[in-house]
Write an enzyme that holds these catalytic residues in place. Sequence first.
Site, PDB file in Angstrom:
ATOM      1  N   CYS A  49      -3.362   7.162   5.609  1.00 41.70           N
ATOM      2  CA  CYS A  49      -3.434   6.941   4.232  1.00 41.70           C
ATOM      3  C   CYS A  49      -4.717   7.149   3.553  1.00 41.70           C
ATOM      4  O   CYS A  49      -4.622   7.146   2.059  1.00 41.70           O
ATOM      5  CB  CYS A  49      -3.079   5.416   4.025  1.00 41.70           C
ATOM      6  SG  CYS A  49      -3.888   4.172   5.013  1.00 41.70           S
TER       7      CYS A  49
ATOM      8  N   GLU B 271       0.819  -1.067  -0.018  1.00 40.73           N
ATOM      9  CA  GLU B 271      -0.023   0.027   0.030  1.00 40.73           C
ATOM     10  C   GLU B 271       0.985   1.195  -0.069  1.00 40.73           C
ATOM     11  O   GLU B 271       1.634   1.370   0.756  1.00 40.73           O
ATOM     12  CB  GLU B 271      -0.868  -0.133   1.150  1.00 40.73           C
ATOM     13  CG  GLU B 271      -1.623   0.961   1.296  1.00 40.73           C
ATOM     14  CD  GLU B 271      -2.263   1.398   2.754  1.00 40.73           C
ATOM     15  OE1 GLU B 271      -2.353   2.639   3.234  1.00 40.73           O
ATOM     16  OE2 GLU B 271      -2.767   0.579   3.435  1.00 40.73           O
TER      17      GLU B 271
END
Length: 520
Positions: A302, A265
């Site tokens: 994020c 990620e």
Amino acid sequence: MQLTGRNIIGFETFSEGTVAIQAINPANGETLAPLFYKATIEELDLAAEKAEKAFQIYRKQSGKQKAEFLEKIAEEIENLGDALIERYVAESGLPQGRAMGERGRTTGQLRLFAQLLREGSWVNARIDTALPDRQPLPRPDIRSVERPLGVVGVFGASNFPLAFSVAGGDTASALAAGCPVIFKAHPAHLGTSELVGKAIQKAAEATNMPDGVFSLLFDDGHEIGLALVKHPSVKAIGFTGSYKGGKALYDAAAARPEPIPVYAEMGSVNPVFVLPRILESNAATLAQNFVGSVTLGVGQFCTNPGMLLLQKNEAFISALEQHTSTSTGGVMLTTGIRDAYVKGIENTKNYTKIIGVGKAPEGFTAVEPIIFHTSIEDFTQNPHLSEEIFGPTSLVVEANSKDELLAAAQSLTGHLTATVHGTPEDLAEYADLIEILEQKVGRILINGFPTGVEVSHAMVHGGPFPATTDSRSTSVGTMAITRFTRPVCYQNFPDSLLIDELKADNPLNIWRLVDGELKK
């Protein structure tokens, strides 16, 4: 539990290296004791050797046995008490409430995976029974099930010292799948990592897991991380961090003689679209909630909404200016993250206007929030404006029409999330926007904000490249378990040789797809 600074390798600890590192308190710049010894290649080799041996035992553990292990990890983390919270706060600069909440999320996801293992149907057992009289050719008995990949290397994230760290989602899903884990601690929270690593080690011994089912290695550079990715014993990688770091690991894994999957990620701008009718009736509240989402956790999520797109609306821009100017920033996790934020802000100033600037509190790595503004024309001409700036900032892009808004959506690369705010009439009129976003992100939200990711069975925390290296998976929620498994087919096996999940009498009483019908 006293910190030692030693690497955890199975049921032992080692400090064979000659180079030591220390964590730094980002709130005041002070170094934190003790010294942590950087792992050597020899220590990595030992961890891999132990993990490979452990795999041959752990892969055959029942769902109940693995569930007990995960539940014991959660218990041991809770048993660390205030010592874990205090070290977390000292190493991250984050408040005590955030630390306690993240601890709860970490133990909660461990127990959620344990629940999944106890129920057992996640293995996706499929059975096509033999058809010996079928013409023109008989069909053999065919059965398949998900089986663990092997040793998994996991990298700690900077922004979640617990939930995306030593006992975080990657570790929990790999262990649930039946894979031993070699974990590389993030250098920003060394003490927090050791405390949790010791809790996992203690839980493994208490539940009779094999030596080597878990190891924890310290390093503040790239040597051990790249060696972990390239090690022939390692069969998959879990990573949360920057695009540069994730892409480097992905490329290294692809260049191996035996390429392995890397589930990285790598960041996301998480665009928010605000549609015309809802702006007319709710501009002030939307502006306030948007600023709150941008500045939550000093923007170090994020899922931070780094971009907002709308058709021109002066009331909304005015409300944004007001709420941004009264907002307060905070201490960033590391000096490196602070420096990258400041650099990104200074670069963006050259191409945009400033809507509002908040206040920066006292603190070694403290920063102020800032919201920028640009036109759709300037946004289109400057592609770098769509790049993530990690921290409490966002860019408002004003379009002139629905067509320009849709064109902007179509130009997006991959992201973790996209959000749409609109009335029922807006949403009906902009249905084609939803269709575009479905192809761009892993999670679409209606009338909410992306910060805050629920750990659940249905959650998808992933998205197309460059948000992640594999859009078919998630790093949050129980679907993450299949990142670390592969389907194996068994043809014409006698029942005595089959694992319980595939036996004829279904001793585990799990849901299975039998001749195309889901049944127990």
